[in-house]
Write a protein that holds these residues in place. Sequence first.
Motif, PDB file in Angstrom:
ATOM      1  N   GLU A  70       0.678  -1.345  -0.008  1.00 31.15           N
ATOM      2  CA  GLU A  70      -0.093   0.019   0.036  1.00 31.15           C
ATOM      3  C   GLU A  70       0.956   1.070  -0.062  1.00 31.15           C
ATOM      4  OE1 GLU A  70       0.687  -1.122   4.205  1.00 31.15           O
ATOM      5  OE2 GLU A  70       0.303  -2.079   2.469  1.00 31.15           O
ATOM      6  N   GLU A  71       2.094   1.216   0.266  1.00 27.76           N
ATOM      7  CA  GLU A  71       3.149   2.363   0.414  1.00 27.76           C
ATOM      8  C   GLU A  71       3.772   2.514  -1.078  1.00 27.76           C
ATOM      9  OE1 GLU A  71       4.814   2.793   4.678  1.00 27.76           O
ATOM     10  OE2 GLU A  71       5.223   0.745   3.648  1.00 27.76           O
ATOM     11  N   CYS A  72       3.587   1.571  -1.975  1.00 27.94           N
ATOM     12  CA  CYS A  72       4.453   1.303  -3.123  1.00 27.94           C
ATOM     13  C   CYS A  72       3.922   1.345  -4.510  1.00 27.94           C
ATOM     14  CB  CYS A  72       5.071  -0.096  -2.985  1.00 27.94           C
ATOM     15  SG  CYS A  72       6.572  -0.096  -4.044  1.00 27.94           S
ATOM     16  N   PHE A  73       2.560   0.984  -4.456  1.00 20.74           N
ATOM     17  CA  PHE A  73       1.903   1.112  -5.570  1.00 20.74           C
ATOM     18  C   PHE A  73       0.640   1.875  -5.569  1.00 20.74           C
ATOM     19  CE2 PHE A  73       3.633  -3.385  -5.012  1.00 20.74           C
ATOM     20  CZ  PHE A  73       4.726  -3.269  -5.831  1.00 20.74           C
ATOM     21  N   GLU A  74       0.244   2.532  -6.795  1.00 19.71           N
ATOM     22  CA  GLU A  74      -1.127   3.147  -7.011  1.00 19.71           C
ATOM     23  C   GLU A  74      -2.187   2.110  -7.308  1.00 19.71           C
ATOM     24  OE1 GLU A  74      -1.192   6.445  -6.742  1.00 19.71           O
ATOM     25  OE2 GLU A  74       0.851   6.778  -6.382  1.00 19.71           O
ATOM     26  N   THR A  75      -3.219   2.555  -6.687  1.00 17.07           N
ATOM     27  CA  THR A  75      -4.222   1.526  -6.894  1.00 17.07           C
ATOM     28  C   THR A  75      -5.073   1.160  -8.415  1.00 17.07           C
ATOM     29  OG1 THR A  75      -6.009   3.270  -6.383  1.00 17.07           O
ATOM     30  CG2 THR A  75      -5.271   1.944  -4.635  1.00 17.07           C
ATOM     31  N   ALA A  76      -4.945   2.454  -9.149  1.00 19.59           N
ATOM     32  CA  ALA A  76      -5.508   2.324 -10.523  1.00 19.59           C
ATOM     33  C   ALA A  76      -4.608   1.566 -11.536  1.00 19.59           C
ATOM     34  CB  ALA A  76      -5.691   3.982 -11.205  1.00 19.59           C
ATOM     35  N   PRO A  77      -3.149   1.366 -11.422  1.00 18.54           N
ATOM     36  CA  PRO A  77      -2.600   0.688 -12.404  1.00 18.54           C
ATOM     37  C   PRO A  77      -2.762  -0.733 -11.921  1.00 18.54           C
ATOM     38  CG  PRO A  77      -0.957   2.040 -11.215  1.00 18.54           C
ATOM     39  CD  PRO A  77      -2.461   2.638 -11.024  1.00 18.54           C
ATOM     40  N   PHE A  78      -2.902  -0.970 -10.367  1.00 19.65           N
ATOM     41  CA  PHE A  78      -2.683  -2.433  -9.956  1.00 19.65           C
ATOM     42  C   PHE A  78      -3.995  -3.229 -10.101  1.00 19.65           C
ATOM     43  CE2 PHE A  78      -2.409  -5.611  -6.731  1.00 19.65           C
ATOM     44  CZ  PHE A  78      -1.376  -6.139  -6.438  1.00 19.65           C
ATOM     45  N   PHE A  79      -5.132  -2.426 -10.078  1.00 28.48           N
ATOM     46  CA  PHE A  79      -6.495  -2.986 -10.286  1.00 28.48           C
ATOM     47  C   PHE A  79      -6.612  -3.052 -11.709  1.00 28.48           C
ATOM     48  CE2 PHE A  79      -8.425  -0.863  -6.261  1.00 28.48           C
ATOM     49  CZ  PHE A  79      -7.980  -1.896  -5.390  1.00 28.48           C
ATOM     50  N   ALA A  80      -6.195  -2.203 -12.683  1.00 24.33           N
ATOM     51  CA  ALA A  80      -6.268  -2.395 -14.009  1.00 24.33           C
ATOM     52  C   ALA A  80      -5.317  -3.796 -14.310  1.00 24.33           C
ATOM     53  CB  ALA A  80      -5.527  -1.342 -14.698  1.00 24.33           C
ATOM     54  N   GLU A  81      -4.359  -4.314 -13.839  1.00 23.15           N
ATOM     55  CA  GLU A  81      -3.846  -5.411 -14.272  1.00 23.15           C
ATOM     56  C   GLU A  81      -4.603  -6.602 -13.618  1.00 23.15           C
ATOM     57  OE1 GLU A  81      -1.169  -6.122 -15.883  1.00 23.15           O
ATOM     58  OE2 GLU A  81      -0.981  -3.865 -16.690  1.00 23.15           O
ATOM     59  N   LEU A  82      -5.224  -6.377 -12.377  1.00 18.10           N
ATOM     60  CA  LEU A  82      -6.114  -7.508 -11.762  1.00 18.10           C
ATOM     61  C   LEU A  82      -7.137  -7.775 -12.859  1.00 18.10           C
ATOM     62  CD1 LEU A  82      -6.296  -6.637  -8.215  1.00 18.10           C
ATOM     63  CD2 LEU A  82      -5.491  -8.840  -9.321  1.00 18.10           C
ATOM     64  N   ARG A  83      -7.815  -6.666 -13.358  1.00 18.64           N
ATOM     65  CA  ARG A  83      -8.933  -6.663 -14.293  1.00 18.64           C
ATOM     66  C   ARG A  83      -8.387  -7.344 -15.575  1.00 18.64           C
ATOM     67  NH1 ARG A  83     -10.196  -1.527 -12.441  1.00 18.64           N
ATOM     68  NH2 ARG A  83     -12.231  -1.451 -11.038  1.00 18.64           N
ATOM     69  N   ARG A  84      -7.385  -7.189 -16.191  1.00 16.35           N
ATOM     70  CA  ARG A  84      -6.854  -8.076 -17.356  1.00 16.35           C
ATOM     71  C   ARG A  84      -6.521  -9.437 -17.001  1.00 16.35           C
ATOM     72  NH1 ARG A  84      -1.199  -5.763 -19.150  1.00 16.35           N
ATOM     73  NH2 ARG A  84      -1.783  -7.180 -20.963  1.00 16.35           N
ATOM     74  N   ARG A  85      -6.602  -9.785 -15.737  1.00 11.53           N
ATOM     75  CA  ARG A  85      -6.369 -11.110 -15.440  1.00 11.53           C
ATOM     76  C   ARG A  85      -7.558 -11.931 -14.889  1.00 11.53           C
ATOM     77  NH1 ARG A  85      -1.580  -8.561 -14.938  1.00 11.53           N
ATOM     78  NH2 ARG A  85       0.401  -9.436 -15.415  1.00 11.53           N
ATOM     79  N   HIS A  86      -8.720 -11.289 -15.145  1.00 13.25           N
ATOM     80  CA  HIS A  86      -9.975 -11.978 -14.963  1.00 13.25           C
ATOM     81  C   HIS A  86     -10.468 -11.835 -13.493  1.00 13.25           C
ATOM     82  CE1 HIS A  86      -9.489 -13.505 -19.129  1.00 13.25           C
ATOM     83  NE2 HIS A  86      -8.347 -14.101 -18.515  1.00 13.25           N
ATOM     84  N   PHE A  87     -10.200 -10.745 -12.662  1.00 12.77           N
ATOM     85  CA  PHE A  87     -10.515 -10.428 -11.358  1.00 12.77           C
ATOM     86  C   PHE A  87     -11.368  -9.287 -11.528  1.00 12.77           C
ATOM     87  CE2 PHE A  87      -6.600 -12.784 -10.350  1.00 12.77           C
ATOM     88  CZ  PHE A  87      -6.948 -13.417  -9.334  1.00 12.77           C
ATOM     89  N   THR A  88     -12.546  -9.346 -10.718  1.00 10.59           N
ATOM     90  CA  THR A  88     -13.424  -8.368 -10.788  1.00 10.59           C
ATOM     91  C   THR A  88     -13.114  -7.255  -9.313  1.00 10.59           C
ATOM     92  OG1 THR A  88     -15.040  -9.549 -11.570  1.00 10.59           O
ATOM     93  CG2 THR A  88     -15.819  -7.525 -10.273  1.00 10.59           C
TER      94      THR A  88
END
Length: 416
Positions: free
Chosen positions: A370-388
């Motif tokens: 939570e100190e290292c990554f921005e939420t938007a790009p992290f969540f975008a990559e999760l969505r690319r891998r079929h997570f909601t």
Amino acid sequence: MRILVLGGAGAMASGTVRDLISPHQEQISRVVVADRLLGPAQALVDSLGDPRLSAVEVDVADAEALAHLLADCDLCINAVPTFAGQQMVIFDACRQAGRPYVDYGGMGVLTVEQKKHHAAWAKAGVTAVLGLGADPGISNMVCRAVAERLDQIDRINLFWVAKNFGAPSPVLVPPYSLATLLAEYANPSQQFLEGRLQEVGPRSGQEVLILPEPWGQTEFMYTQHSEPLTVPFSQGIRDKGIREFTWKLHLPEHEHRSWLALCSAGFDDYDEPINVQGQIVKPLDLLDALIRRNIERRGHLIPESAIHELHLAIGEGMIGGQSHRINCAVIGGPNPAYAGFNDPATSIGLAIGVQLMLRGGMRPGVWAPEECFETAPFFAELRRRHFTVVEDLPLGGAHAPTFGRKTGQSVQEIPA
């Protein structure tokens, strides 16, 4: 970029290796799967058949061998089980070699010890990210998403549920490291209550949430985890006045009853040696060997699972001078893309973090996700891998899921 995966033939790491060579990754030229036995590492490499992969045998306690491997990589993933006792050895070796480091987590205790070395890593100009998987990892990021929306934070409560909607297995299969699982069930945990860390008893804090389908009414409990030891102390969360942060777990009911029974049989003292007909053994080692043998002999009886999991953070606080309760969730379920993955969320969470680090997301020091990554790009990559990813689960209407919090006999609906 050259990635070294220590413990690379393990259940979680093998999934991460699969993602590192997938089309989702663009910057990786070589992945070295290093393990204490060459056979499993080579078998993984052969099964994937990618020319970027190679296998090597290594004893991470051999400082010279470890240094040699680190000298030939650009980033090191530590997937050696925490309870193997080599976490700090690998962590320190990476700093000395000047190589970025990531791991799946240190069950809280080691995470805190690693964080103490932040100044040394910052001075060396090297990055370490701790607890980068699913829980911790994805869980930390849903907490950050909630915190970013609140001007003032009273509390964030974090939950993880996995429910299996397939047939119950007649063969007990740990969902992740047996040592980690027994520690969660057997050990007291640290929770951030009334503005400070407090120890609570094993499996205490039972609470029921009314979740959307397919989970429904679900009971959670406190377990030992690293998130309460990092999230409420992270800048941007701490500075908003947080007074409570808790972590609670729910495993599939059939498995949960098995782990409770094993604890009642004495396996909660999993690390205390006992004398068995003149042989001194640890209950953990005995149980691990027995479970592995049982899986080898009766693996054909294990039905296909249908695990649906939910990583959920519920936050309460102020927005624009008004009280609000908000939530953020990451949802995963069965998908053909996860073939070969033992735990897709854990494996993929770490692979996404590595991907973002290689894109330029390295800041010297020792960080939690939570100190290292921005939420938007992290969540975008999760969505690319079929997570909601859902910010505020939908409410209201005849066909909308019910979502609420149940304590005792009362149910309190959680508003959007």
